[in-house]
Design a protein around this motif. Structure first.
Motif, short mmCIF file in Angstrom:
data_model
loop_
_atom_site.label_atom_id
_atom_site.label_comp_id
_atom_site.label_asym_id
_atom_site.label_seq_id
_atom_site.Cartn_x
_atom_site.Cartn_y
_atom_site.Cartn_z
N GLN A 124 0.84 -1.19 0.00
CA GLN A 124 0.00 0.00 0.00
C GLN A 124 0.88 1.24 0.00
O GLN A 124 2.03 1.21 0.43
N ARG A 128 -3.05 5.63 -0.62
CA ARG A 128 -3.80 4.53 -1.22
C ARG A 128 -4.02 4.72 -2.72
O ARG A 128 -5.09 4.45 -3.26
N LYS A 131 -5.40 1.69 -4.52
CA LYS A 131 -6.72 1.15 -4.17
C LYS A 131 -7.59 0.98 -5.41
O LYS A 131 -7.71 1.86 -6.25
N LYS A 223 -5.33 -8.37 0.23
CA LYS A 223 -6.70 -8.00 0.59
C LYS A 223 -6.89 -7.99 2.10
O LYS A 223 -7.61 -7.14 2.64
N ALA A 226 -5.42 -4.84 3.44
CA ALA A 226 -6.17 -3.68 2.95
C ALA A 226 -7.56 -3.64 3.60
O ALA A 226 -8.39 -2.80 3.26
N GLU A 228 -9.95 -5.70 3.22
CA GLU A 228 -11.01 -6.23 2.36
C GLU A 228 -11.19 -7.70 2.73
O GLU A 228 -10.77 -8.61 2.02
#
Length: 294
Positions: A124, A128, A131, A223, A226, A228
């Motif tokens: 990252q 971001r 993203k 992920k 992040a 997610e």
């Protein structure tokens, strides 16, 4: 009087040089220099990134293809995502940028973003910038035309950078590496409701296109860090089904469940990993850590 003016000019130039900062330069937790966030070409002039000039200068480009690139490449904008800590980035980013330089692509058409490596910000950047772009490997070179992504090169070229770039800008068929991740990310973003019905087909198909057990594994961790979590869960669980006899898939799934504090499932996955590789010391350490929580 002239002598005084020269002294003042020298003092001013010294202070300007002394106070200049390398864009994106930070110090990591081990006290080593790294680049993070948006950087520019001058960022690579820092003494700790001498790999850039060495690899830039050492590469001999294909002049014939460079001449073909000079006209057509001008209508493209390119984003470069890399890690100053990454071996592939150190080798390939200087070469890629040298080709763009020799193709006379304006530096205003090139955006260069350095990504982090620590767990809590894995691949990252601070703002971001990555993203939504499915950046799971570095370096990644994304080609845009009229604001739309046309194609990308991931990690390293399939032939050479010159030939790969030429195929992309001439609209020829070019499929970047890590087709399995591209497929899963597309399905998760656009056809999530149909994943369950397609799972059996995916389990049979993915080994044919995936570059080994690590492809979805890396995607899962990107992920996870992040935040997610649903995408991370799906990637880890699917990978364990695609590669049921590999200790890495079960260890990674166990780590995911541990992060969720689902200690029962975490232990099941970690013990499965140990049954496949009894020397997996990281699994043993994580099991001990979980036992302190239950």
């Amino acid at each position: 009087m002239k002598k005084q003016i020269l002294i003042l000019i020298s003092f001013f130039l010294f202070n300007v040089g002394f106070t200049q900062h390398t864009k994106g330069l930070v110090t990591n937790e081990k006290g080593k220099s790294m680049l993070l966030g948006e950087v520019n070409r001058a960022s690579f002039n820092h003494k700790d990134f001498d790999w850039f000039s060495k690899n830039y200068d050492a590469y001999l480009s294909n002049d014939k293809i460079i001449n073909l690139l000079k006209d057509e490449l001008q209508s493209y904008k390119i984003k470069v995502f890399f890690g100053s800590w990454c071996g592939d980035s150190k080798r390939n980013v200087p070469v890629f940028l040298k080709i763009l330089d020799e193709s006379n692509l304006s530096k205003e058409h090139i955006e260069i973003i350095a990504l982090d490596r620590k767990d809590e910000a894995y691949k990252q950047s601070p703002n971001r910038a990555e993203k939504g772009l499915n950046i799971h490997r570095v370096p990644t070179f994304i080609f845009y035309k009229d604001g739309k992504e046309i194609n990308r090169i991931v990690e390293h070229p399939k032939e050479t950078f010159e030939r790969d770039i030429l195929k992309i800008i001439q609209g020829k068929k070019y499929v970047s590496k890590y087709k399995a991740v591209k497929l899963i990310d597309t399905l998760l973003n656009n056809q999530r409701e149909s994943l369950e019905t397609q799972e059996k087909q995916l389990i049979r198909y993915l080994p044919e296109i995936a570059e080994g057990v690590k492809e979805l594994n890396t995607y899962g961790f990107v992920k996870l860090y992040a935040n997610e979590l649903e995408k991370a869960r799906y990637a880890f669980e699917l990978n364990a089904k695609v590669y049921p006899n590999h200790y890495v898939t079960h260890f990674s799934l166990g780590k995911f469940y541990y992060q969720e504090k689902n200690y029962k499932k975490a232990l099941e996955s970690l013990y499965k990993s140990l049954s496949l590789n009894s020397k997996n010391e990281k699994a043993k350490e994580l099991i001990k850590e979980i036992e302190h929580h239950i």
